[in-house]
Design a protein around this motif. Structure first.
Motif, short mmCIF file in Angstrom:
data_model
loop_
_atom_site.label_atom_id
_atom_site.label_comp_id
_atom_site.label_asym_id
_atom_site.label_seq_id
_atom_site.Cartn_x
_atom_site.Cartn_y
_atom_site.Cartn_z
N GLU A 181 0.84 -1.20 0.00
CA GLU A 181 0.00 0.00 0.00
C GLU A 181 0.88 1.25 0.00
N ALA A 182 1.92 1.26 0.83
CA ALA A 182 2.81 2.41 0.89
C ALA A 182 3.52 2.62 -0.46
N LEU A 183 4.01 1.54 -1.06
CA LEU A 183 4.70 1.65 -2.34
C LEU A 183 3.77 2.14 -3.44
N THR A 184 2.54 1.67 -3.41
CA THR A 184 1.55 2.12 -4.40
C THR A 184 1.33 3.62 -4.30
N ARG A 185 1.27 4.14 -3.10
CA ARG A 185 1.04 5.57 -2.90
C ARG A 185 2.25 6.39 -3.34
N ILE A 186 3.46 5.86 -3.09
CA ILE A 186 4.66 6.56 -3.51
C ILE A 186 4.75 6.61 -5.03
N GLU A 187 4.46 5.48 -5.68
CA GLU A 187 4.50 5.44 -7.13
C GLU A 187 3.45 6.39 -7.73
N LYS A 188 2.31 6.50 -7.09
CA LYS A 188 1.26 7.41 -7.56
C LYS A 188 1.74 8.85 -7.48
#
Length: 400
Positions: free
Chosen positions: A191-198
């Protein structure tokens, strides 16, 4: 190379990543000994990271930095930002011609979330240090370890960093034995990585700073090249492949750089690749996950390593962007050959690429146009070139 110049630190991080003990009777190398170590390393090292402990806790810090200045080697300072007098210290740093940037720990968007990881009570001191350095003309980047306390504040950390004037915002997974209040579950990590990539796609200069196995989550992480393109010297002169790992390959007070770097211990570290990973299509980009995590947990491999990626399953997309075909990509990196392929090195960042990319890289020379590159190698080549541009590894300049 990271130079951990002191065991001393004025922070109290519950999840401190240092593998050496902090102690008041600092027994680290003297400034003169550090000078000799730096001179040994200088012919082999393009840039240095100055860290600790907290490097500004050394009263003779500038004596050590003067050797790097004499050797004309660029360096970057990693700090927790808890400076007693940011203005006075920033003024002293103004005399450092080869000081490239600062990386300041910012583990939350407010005092409470920052304190939950750093143990620091004076959050205002950290933000004041960042603002002072930026106003003094220095490049400043922020560094945040992802924890249970701050994963819902990722956007706020980015917005605060931008407001303070940071050039980039680095996020790292926590490396170490599990700490209940810190360590993320695998789902929380995704979830954290998804938000950073976004946030990256929205134009924010966010960087995933340490290794995320591609088979766990396809991301912009460049994989771990510890012991290959960089290493660490601890406060006592010991050489380790990674600042998170306790694995010691030699000591630069008594040994030469070559004997340590090509030692059986360092070769064993480099060859410590799980059998499943050796067959992975992404091996050159993600060399077997985080080996330091495996060391710290007494495991055979990084716990985030899953099933190998087979050829054709890379799930890579050609970036659809509009580029002026008359522009010429110009390199801002240095390149070196490694066993796995090529390493593109710029400041403290490394991008590993396969040998197949060499034919494209040879055309990134400041005189070959994007149109010429596309004509010879197709749209996928432009996608590769643009991926280097958004990582600030190349510039585009007009023809001629």
């Amino acid at each position: 190379m990271s130079l951990e110049i002191t065991t001393l630190c004025n922070g109290r991080c519950p999840g401190c990543s240092n593998v050496f003990p902090h102690r008041p009777d600092d027994k680290s190398l003297t400034a003169a000994q550090w000078g000799e170590v730096i001179k040994k390393l200088s012919p082999f090292v393009q840039e240095f990271r100055i860290t600790g402990g907290e490097p500004t806790e050394r009263g003779d810090l500038f004596e050590i930095l003067s050797v790097l200045e004499e050797q004309e080697r660029y360096y970057h300072i990693f700090t927790n930002g808890l400076w007693r007098d940011p203005v006075a210290l920033a003024e002293k740093f103004q005399s450092c011609a080869y000081l490239g940037s600062f990386l300041v720990s910012l583990h939350g968007s407010d005092a409470e979330t920052h304190r939950s990881f750093s143990g620091a009570e004076n959050f205002a001191s950290v933000t004041e240090t960042v603002k002072t350095l930026v106003s003094s003309g220095f490049e400043v980047n922020t560094n945040s370890v992802l924890t249970k306390e701050n994963i819902n504040r990722i956007e706020e950390i980015v917005f605060l960093s931008v407001e303070l004037g940071a050039k980039s915002i680095v996020f790292n997974r926590f490396i170490g034995k599990p700490v209940p209040s810190i360590t993320l579950s695998e789902e929380e990590t995704k979830e954290a990585l998804t938000r950073i990539e976004k946030l990256q796609k929205q134009g924010y200069n966010c960087i995933i700073g340490n290794c995320i196995p591609f088979c766990f989550f396809p991301s912009s992480s460049s994989g771990c090249l510890a012991g290959v393109t960089y290493g660490t010297v601890d406060p006592f002169g010991n050489v380790r492949p990674c600042n998170h790992s306790p694995y010691i390959a030699g000591n630069l007070v008594t040994d030469s750089v070559t004997s340590v770097w090509q030692s059986k211990k360092m070769r064993a570290w480099r060859e410590k690749i799980p059998k499943e990973c050796t067959k992975c299509a992404k091996l050159s980009f993600c060399p077997a996950g985080c080996k330091a995590m495996a060391d710290l947990l007494g495991a055979q491999q990084d716990s985030l390593i899953k099933t190998r990626v087979k050829p054709g399953q890379e799930n890579e997309k050609i970036l659809e962007v509009s580029l002026d075909e008359t522009l010429c990509p110009s390199p801002k990196y240095l390149m070196r050959e490694e066993d796995f392929g090529l390493a593109l090195v710029r400041h403290t960042q490394v991008i590993p690429v396969s040998f197949k990319a060499r034919k494209i890289i040879d055309m990134i020379n400041g005189s070959t146009t994007l149109g010429e590159i596309e004509k010879k190698h197709g749209g996928a080549a432009l996608s590769f070139v643009y991926s280097l541009y958004i990582r600030n590894f190349i510039d585009f300049i007009p023809k001629g």
